[in-house]
Structure formats: C-alpha cells, structure tokens
Scaffold this motif. Structure first.
Motif, mmCIF file in Angstrom:
data_model
loop_
_atom_site.group_PDB
_atom_site.id
_atom_site.type_symbol
_atom_site.label_atom_id
_atom_site.label_comp_id
_atom_site.label_asym_id
_atom_site.label_seq_id
_atom_site.Cartn_x
_atom_site.Cartn_y
_atom_site.Cartn_z
ATOM 1 N N GLY A 98 63.456 -9.899 49.080
ATOM 2 C CA GLY A 98 62.492 -9.154 49.885
ATOM 3 C C GLY A 98 63.023 -8.879 51.288
ATOM 4 N N PHE A 99 63.721 -9.854 51.857
ATOM 5 C CA PHE A 99 64.320 -9.654 53.185
ATOM 6 C C PHE A 99 65.389 -8.566 53.147
ATOM 7 C CE2 PHE A 99 63.271 -14.305 54.310
ATOM 8 C CZ PHE A 99 62.069 -13.938 54.880
ATOM 9 N N LEU A 100 66.189 -8.554 52.075
ATOM 10 C CA LEU A 100 67.201 -7.503 51.942
ATOM 11 C C LEU A 100 66.532 -6.134 51.858
ATOM 12 C CD1 LEU A 100 69.664 -9.194 49.433
ATOM 13 C CD2 LEU A 100 70.036 -8.789 51.872
ATOM 14 N N ALA A 101 65.483 -6.036 51.062
ATOM 15 C CA ALA A 101 64.755 -4.760 50.941
ATOM 16 C C ALA A 101 64.159 -4.358 52.288
ATOM 17 C CB ALA A 101 63.661 -4.874 49.878
ATOM 18 N N ALA A 102 63.580 -5.321 52.996
ATOM 19 C CA ALA A 102 62.969 -5.014 54.297
ATOM 20 C C ALA A 102 64.015 -4.484 55.279
ATOM 21 C CB ALA A 102 62.291 -6.262 54.861
ATOM 22 N N GLY A 103 65.188 -5.092 55.294
ATOM 23 C CA GLY A 103 66.241 -4.626 56.189
ATOM 24 C C GLY A 103 66.717 -3.226 55.842
ATOM 25 N N LEU A 104 66.845 -2.954 54.549
ATOM 26 C CA LEU A 104 67.267 -1.617 54.131
ATOM 27 C C LEU A 104 66.201 -0.573 54.464
ATOM 28 C CD1 LEU A 104 68.911 -2.612 50.756
ATOM 29 C CD2 LEU A 104 70.089 -1.658 52.749
ATOM 30 N N LEU A 105 64.941 -0.920 54.250
ATOM 31 C CA LEU A 105 63.854 0.011 54.601
ATOM 32 C C LEU A 105 63.793 0.221 56.111
ATOM 33 C CD1 LEU A 105 61.117 -1.145 52.081
ATOM 34 C CD2 LEU A 105 62.448 0.978 52.017
ATOM 35 N N TRP A 106 63.995 -0.844 56.869
ATOM 36 C CA TRP A 106 64.021 -0.747 58.332
ATOM 37 C C TRP A 106 65.073 0.277 58.765
ATOM 38 C CZ3 TRP A 106 66.520 -5.140 61.645
ATOM 39 C CH2 TRP A 106 66.439 -4.819 62.995
ATOM 40 N N SER A 107 66.244 0.234 58.093
ATOM 41 C CA SER A 107 67.323 1.147 58.480
ATOM 42 C C SER A 107 66.942 2.614 58.267
ATOM 43 C CB SER A 107 68.598 0.826 57.696
ATOM 44 O OG SER A 107 68.541 1.322 56.367
ATOM 45 N N LEU A 108 66.020 2.861 57.364
ATOM 46 C CA LEU A 108 65.605 4.245 57.102
ATOM 47 C C LEU A 108 64.704 4.807 58.195
ATOM 48 C CD1 LEU A 108 64.917 4.031 53.266
ATOM 49 C CD2 LEU A 108 66.940 4.954 54.435
ATOM 50 N N PHE A 109 64.075 3.918 58.959
ATOM 51 C CA PHE A 109 63.152 4.353 60.008
ATOM 52 C C PHE A 109 63.677 4.085 61.412
ATOM 53 C CE2 PHE A 109 60.608 3.602 56.217
ATOM 54 C CZ PHE A 109 59.958 4.821 56.112
ATOM 55 N N ILE A 121 67.042 3.648 47.149
ATOM 56 C CA ILE A 121 67.139 3.152 45.765
ATOM 57 C C ILE A 121 67.504 1.666 45.747
ATOM 58 C CG2 ILE A 121 68.542 3.305 43.654
ATOM 59 C CD1 ILE A 121 68.563 6.390 44.162
ATOM 60 N N VAL A 122 68.451 1.266 46.583
ATOM 61 C CA VAL A 122 68.837 -0.150 46.656
ATOM 62 C C VAL A 122 67.662 -0.991 47.160
ATOM 63 C CG1 VAL A 122 70.434 -1.830 47.673
ATOM 64 C CG2 VAL A 122 71.284 0.406 46.936
ATOM 65 N N ALA A 123 66.930 -0.486 48.145
ATOM 66 C CA ALA A 123 65.752 -1.207 48.656
ATOM 67 C C ALA A 123 64.697 -1.365 47.555
ATOM 68 C CB ALA A 123 65.164 -0.483 49.861
ATOM 69 N N LEU A 124 64.429 -0.295 46.822
ATOM 70 C CA LEU A 124 63.462 -0.375 45.722
ATOM 71 C C LEU A 124 63.906 -1.367 44.661
ATOM 72 C CD1 LEU A 124 62.267 3.283 45.049
ATOM 73 C CD2 LEU A 124 60.981 1.407 46.054
ATOM 74 N N GLN A 125 65.183 -1.357 44.363
ATOM 75 C CA GLN A 125 65.709 -2.302 43.380
ATOM 76 C C GLN A 125 65.449 -3.740 43.822
ATOM 77 O OE1 GLN A 125 69.994 -2.561 43.121
ATOM 78 N NE2 GLN A 125 69.899 -3.093 40.950
ATOM 79 N N HIS A 126 65.644 -4.009 45.106
ATOM 80 C CA HIS A 126 65.432 -5.371 45.593
ATOM 81 C C HIS A 126 63.951 -5.735 45.684
ATOM 82 C CE1 HIS A 126 69.676 -5.430 45.961
ATOM 83 N NE2 HIS A 126 69.566 -6.738 46.072
#
Length: 118
Positions: free
Chosen positions: A57-68, A9-14
């Motif tokens: 976008g970098f914050l979102a990318a890092g959060l998405l990275w953490s999910l995988f 959710i935080v990644a999507l928000q960013h």
C-alpha cells in the motif's frame, strides 16, 4: 502521458496486491500466493500477510503521489518508488517465488524504462 499510464498501472497492481494480502484468508489469496487455505488460517501467516499488504500500500501511495506532484518532484518520486518495487521483486524472486520477478517486477521495469527514456 505514457509514463503516467505505466506508473498508474503499477500503482493499481500494488493496490490489488495490498487488497489480496490484507483480506486473507480468502480463496483468491490462497490461489494467488500458492498457499493452502488451512495455512492462511494460521495467526502468524495472517499477520505476515497484513504486514506485507501494508508495505505494498505504501508503494502504491508513493506512485500515486508522483502522479499529482509538481513535475520537478514527480520524476524523482517515480524513480524511487519504481526502484523500490523492482528491488522488492528481485528479492521476492530470490527468496520466495521466481514468478514475482515478472508478475510484480515486469510492469515496474517497463515503467522504469519509459521513465528512463522520457
């Protein structure tokens, strides 16, 4: 599972914030950031918004990275990127608009609490 949902959710928000900032000038961005549409037309403001959008976008990318990422890497990544979001929200609230603390920081703080207790 709950932690991953909060992080997502935080990644999507960013990603949404990035989109709003990088697609200026738009009426939606003017409303979201409480800036007149005329001011959004200024080249300097457009440049600043696009730059801010890239960082989100970098914050979102890092959060998405953490999910995988593998489990032993996922938790430190989540802590780091959620911490970055919270820090940015505190700074934004102190320097730009107090609503940033709750709009941007609230979901990240909730996710961090889930991280802390999971």
């Amino acid at each position: 599972m709950l932690l991953n949902l909060f992080v997502f959710i935080v990644a999507l928000q960013h990603l949404l914030i990035m989109w709003l900032e990088m697609t200026v000038p738009s009426p939606r961005a003017a409303r979201a950031f409480n800036i007149s549409p005329d001011k959004l037309q200024q080249k300097e403001i457009k440049t600043l918004f696009v730059n801010q959008g890239l960082y989100n976008g970098f914050l979102a990318a890092g959060l998405l990275w953490s999910l995988f990422a593998p489990a032993d890497l996922a938790r430190p990544l989540q802590a780091f990127f959620l911490g970055c979001v919270i820090t940015a929200a505190i700074f934004g609230a102190a320097t730009a608009n107090k609503k940033i603390l709750w709009i941007q920081g609230g979901p990240a703080m909730a996710a961090f609490l889930v991280w802390l207790f999971s």
